[in-house]
Design an enzyme around this catalytic site. Structure first.
Site, short mmCIF file in Angstrom:
data_model
loop_
_atom_site.label_atom_id
_atom_site.label_comp_id
_atom_site.label_asym_id
_atom_site.label_seq_id
_atom_site.Cartn_x
_atom_site.Cartn_y
_atom_site.Cartn_z
N GLN A 63 -4.45 -5.09 7.31
CA GLN A 63 -5.37 -6.10 6.78
C GLN A 63 -5.33 -7.40 7.57
O GLN A 63 -5.97 -8.38 7.17
CB GLN A 63 -5.05 -6.38 5.31
CG GLN A 63 -5.19 -5.17 4.40
CD GLN A 63 -6.60 -4.61 4.36
OE1 GLN A 63 -7.57 -5.33 4.61
NE2 GLN A 63 -6.73 -3.34 4.06
N HIS A 115 0.87 -1.19 0.00
CA HIS A 115 0.00 0.00 0.00
C HIS A 115 0.90 1.23 0.00
O HIS A 115 2.00 1.22 0.56
CB HIS A 115 -0.87 -0.05 1.26
CG HIS A 115 -1.94 0.99 1.32
ND1 HIS A 115 -1.68 2.31 1.64
CD2 HIS A 115 -3.29 0.92 1.15
CE1 HIS A 115 -2.81 2.99 1.67
NE2 HIS A 115 -3.80 2.18 1.35
N CYS A 126 -4.57 2.25 -3.76
CA CYS A 126 -3.33 2.82 -3.21
C CYS A 126 -2.16 1.85 -3.40
O CYS A 126 -1.33 1.67 -2.50
CB CYS A 126 -3.49 3.19 -1.74
SG CYS A 126 -4.73 4.46 -1.44
N LYS A 152 -10.18 -0.51 10.60
CA LYS A 152 -10.15 -1.78 9.88
C LYS A 152 -10.68 -2.93 10.73
O LYS A 152 -10.82 -4.06 10.23
CB LYS A 152 -8.71 -2.12 9.46
CG LYS A 152 -7.99 -1.06 8.66
CD LYS A 152 -8.47 -0.97 7.24
CE LYS A 152 -7.53 -0.09 6.42
NZ LYS A 152 -7.98 0.09 5.04
N ASP A 162 3.16 -3.75 8.25
CA ASP A 162 1.85 -3.12 8.06
C ASP A 162 0.80 -4.19 8.35
O ASP A 162 0.60 -5.11 7.56
CB ASP A 162 1.73 -2.59 6.63
CG ASP A 162 0.33 -2.11 6.27
OD1 ASP A 162 -0.58 -2.17 7.12
OD2 ASP A 162 0.16 -1.67 5.11
#
Length: 415
Positions: free
Chosen positions: A203, A123, A366, A226, A200
């Site tokens: 997700q 991303h 993104c 999220k 990251d």
């Protein structure tokens, strides 16, 4: 598995509404997950009974707000299996967390001639901060390439991570093709050459169990929205020795220890990174979201979402004229799948699906370098959460068929 889907869906009244007179099938959870009633009630209760500033007052309301805010920090630490709540910094988003690492830590350890390694699937929030750090420092930004199924090419990773590497930054789960990435293996590769691993987790956190100590991540970032929390609250986990080394990147009230006319010193982490009045209600909402997810268990959520993907993925792959990106084995991916319909722009596909009550994302997500590698400008993307059900999956598949038929018919009519 036996899953209390009706009980869960009752906590998300937004799912009961109709979109364009059709049943709502909300399948854009990779962008934002809906908030359950326990979260919205926790935020409402804070504003109705406790609203005041934290860490500053000696009066009862301030003490109560501080206890709730710091209690949320402890919940995050327990959720991630961090060694201490002091390892948890509240930010506004994954994006801010990653920028904090790139500026507050990256500027300390990355110098001219060094290397930063990321993947082509990142991303932009886990790409541009490192791109800019490399430019500032005179370092080189290198990319781990993907195999044809969208998973990491670990041969490429081994070639890219060298004695010059200072930072490796990757997503635990890809936001476009949904591949679950080998974070622990990458941590070992990074640490063998003295580099640091930044993960990251945007997700991952609401879809599978996360143990930052087991992953051996040096930093781990995610966003509350999220996982059912309010927008505007994020988290950065960091190993304590690294947080201690880091410099603040924002200055002001509450993060200082002592200020004179010419000098200032900072509080210890995490407060030195939380200048100004924080997002108190957001942190409390995040704590409530964690309680909600843990009520059902992240391992159980992962298993249930895997069942949904095991239903969705083969049906998508079987549709003529539909291209699916990423692993074809549901076991290799999270609850995210990107696809395109031949001859149809993803925005048109998403608009057509919206008319049928199916909400998916369309665009480059993104992740423009990934789109360039895939040879497309954009894709449609469907993503599931713990409240989605088989009816949502069926509605999506049926919707794609209808959208294809509609545009194919229109195309033939115009010939």
């Amino acid at each position: 598995m036996s899953w209390p889907i009706n009980e869960i869906r009752a906590d998300f009244p937004i799912l009961d509404q109709r979109i364009n007179e059709e049943r709502l099938a909300y399948l854009d959870n990779a962008a934002t997950m809906q908030s359950p009633l326990p979260v919205t009630r926790a935020v409402d209760a804070y504003y109705a009974t406790t609203h005041s500033n934290v860490h500053r007052g000696v009066y009862t309301l301030s003490n109560q707000a501080t206890a709730a805010y710091e209690g949320a920090r402890q919940k995050v630490a327990t959720f991630l299996n961090a060694a201490s709540a002091n390892d948890i910094v509240f930010t506004r988003s994954t994006t801010e967390s990653l920028n904090l690492v790139a500026c507050g830590f990256g500027d300390l350890v990355v110098h001219a001639g060094d290397e930063i390694v990321i993947s082509v699937a990142e991303h932009h929030s886990n790409l541009i901060p490192w791109q800019q750090l490399a430019a500032r420092a005179g370092a080189t930004l290198k990319y781990i390439e993907l195999k044809t199924d969208g998973t990491f090419d670990m041969t490429s990773a081994a070639a890219q991570i060298t004695s010059k590497t200072k930072i490796v930054a990757v997503a635990q789960v890809g936001n476009v093709m949904g591949a679950i990435n080998p974070v622990t293996a990458l941590a070992q590769m990074a640490h063998q050459v003295g580099a640091y691993l930044v993960v990251d987790g945007a997700q991952a956190v609401s879809h599978l169990p996360v143990d930052v100590q087991q992953l051996d991540a040096d930093f781990y970032a995610f966003s509350g929205h999220k996982m059912g929390a309010p927008t505007g609250i994020g988290v950065l986990y960091g190993k304590p020795a690294l947080l201690e080394q880091m410099d603040p990147v924002q200055y002001g009230g509450e993060m200082i220890s002592q200020v004179t006319r010419t000098t200032a010193t900072w509080k210890a982490a995490p407060l030195k990174f939380e200048a100004g009045t924080p997002n108190i209600s957001g942190a409390i909402g995040l704590g409530a979201a964690i309680d909600y997810l843990q009520q059902y268990g992240l391992a159980n959520i992962q298993t249930y979402e895997h069942e949904l993907m095991a239903s969705l993925l083969p049906q998508l792959l079987a549709l003529p004229g539909v291209t699916v990106y990423g692993p074809t084995d549901p076991a290799l991916r999270g609850g995210v799948v990107a696809f395109n319909i031949d001859g149809l722009h993803p925005h048109d596909a998403a608009t057509g699906l919206d008319l049928l009550g199916v909400e998916v994302r369309a665009g480059h997500h993104c992740a423009q370098p990934l789109m360039q590698d895939l040879g497309v400008s954009a894709t449609a993307r469907a993503s599931v959460a713990l409240y989605n059900n088989q009816t949502d999956i069926d509605q999506l598949i049926d919707g794609i068929k209808q959208v294809k038929e509609f545009f194919l018919h229109e195309s033939r009519s115009n010939e």
